[in-house]
Design an enzyme around this catalytic site. Structure first.
Site, short mmCIF file in Angstrom:
data_model
loop_
_atom_site.label_atom_id
_atom_site.label_comp_id
_atom_site.label_asym_id
_atom_site.label_seq_id
_atom_site.Cartn_x
_atom_site.Cartn_y
_atom_site.Cartn_z
CE LYS A 1 38.52 46.55 38.36
NZ LYS A 1 38.37 45.23 38.98
CD GLN B 1 41.00 42.70 39.49
OE1 GLN B 1 40.43 43.71 39.91
NE2 GLN B 1 40.69 42.16 38.32
CG ASP C 1 33.91 43.60 42.17
OD1 ASP C 1 33.69 44.32 41.19
OD2 ASP C 1 34.97 42.98 42.35
N1 GUN Z 1 38.48 40.10 37.43
C1 GUN Z 1 38.03 40.34 36.18
N2 GUN Z 1 37.01 41.20 36.22
C2 GUN Z 1 36.79 41.50 37.51
C3 GUN Z 1 35.87 42.35 38.17
O1 GUN Z 1 35.00 42.99 37.60
N3 GUN Z 1 35.98 42.39 39.52
C4 GUN Z 1 36.90 41.67 40.19
N4 GUN Z 1 36.93 41.76 41.50
N5 GUN Z 1 37.77 40.90 39.60
C5 GUN Z 1 37.72 40.81 38.26
#
Ligand code: GUN
Length: 302
Positions: free
Chosen positions: A57, A101, A124
């Site tokens: 990311k 995350q 998100d």
């Molecule tokens: N863990 C696995 N996929 C994601 C995601 O798309 N967002 C977040 N915040 N955590 C994750």
């Protein structure tokens, strides 16, 4: 069996196109706004999968011109400390998107933390306000993975209308929001999960299979109707015979692919789309917050 050979739904390529378009958009907005969009990423502990996602990311942010603010906490960080940092980021003018995350260590309450993020900075799309907007079909920040799946279907002109979609998994991260999005796209939606009595019979009825469980090889060839569209949301780290780690989805790709009409690979399918949607959400928030025009030429309605 399908008459045409199965088509790979190339999320990597579409994500790249989206990133190129976002980079241009940001370049164009920069003089107007006076600062780049900003994304804060909170990560707790040293889960290697989470660390890899976060790295991805951050690299993607750099590529398109989004400033990323990484906050890495030890595994024993308290709920109070994380809450305080989220409050600081809510007030930070440079930050347009905040993401925590997931998953978090067991002593932390992830849902409670998601409540603390300002809904307009919820990159998100997991804040109850944004999930509620999704239920009500109102514009708002959309959960990245489900929005990425919908965008991938659009790209290949695969309309869910009139199709039977079976979603396996009921998380707030993927299963529930994707079921709502497919429903709004006029699919007939069934949600299956660990307590579904006959998973095979349920999945066999699907024109569109969405596997979002996190279990390698859960979906085998005998469960898939010939010609089905197969969307594999799983990203699982497994070791092959030589002990080397590799990524696999929830679908037994080698055996399911020949039965499908369209299928997403892992990696290179849905995962790349999640990151692209996160960047898009952050840029959208930036435009909303700075009263700049997002001028969205892409087909997804917000
Ligand atoms: N863990 C696995 N996929 C994601 C995601 O798309 N967002 C977040 N915040 N955590 C994750």
């Amino acid at each position: 069996m399908p008459l045409q050979p199965p088509v790979l739904l190339d999320g990597k390529q579409l994500a790249q196109q989206m990133q190129d378009a976002l980079a241009q958009k940001i370049q164009h907005l920069l003089p107007q706004v006076g600062r780049p969009p900003g994304l804060a990423v909170l990560m707790v502990g040293d889960n290697p999968a989470s660390a890899a996602y976060v790295r991805n990311k951050e690299r993607a942010c750099e590529r398109v011109g989004i400033a990323s603010f990484g906050h890495h906490f030890p595994a024993d960080v308290s709920q109070a400390e994380l809450t305080q940092v989220i409050h600081q980021l809510n007030a930070d003018e440079r930050v347009d998107g905040i993401l925590v995350q997931l998953p978090l260590p067991n002593h932390l309450d992830a849902e409670a933390l998601l409540y603390e993020i300002l809904p307009e900075k919820d990159a998100d799309g997991l804040h109850p306000m944004n999930l509620g907007r999704l239920v009500r079909k109102e514009p708002g920040l959309k959960s990245c993975t489900p929005a990425g799946v919908m965008r991938l279907l659009e790209q290949y002109q695969l309309s869910p209308q009139g199709k039977h979609a079976v979603v396996i998994g009921r998380s707030i991260l993927v299963g529930k929001p994707i079921a709502l999005m497919l429903l709004d796209a006029n699919a007939t939606v069934t949600m299956a999960h660990s307590k579904t009595p006959d998973l095979k019979a349920t999945v066999l009825a699907a024109d569109i299979v969405v596997a979002a469980v996190g279990q390698p090889n859960l979906i085998t060839a005998d469960m898939v109707k010939p010609g089905a569209i197969v969307i594999d949301v799983g990203i699982n780290r497994v070791q092959d015979e030589s002990g080397k780690a590799r990524l696999v989805g929830d679908v037994d790709f080698a055996n399911v692919q020949p039965r499908s009409s369209y299928i997403t690979p892992v990696p290179g399918g849905v995962g790349a789309m999640t990151v692209a949607m996160l960047l898009e959400n952050t840029t959208w928030s930036y435009c909303q917050r700075c009263k700049a025009s997002y001028n969205d030429e892409t087909p997804t309605q917000r």
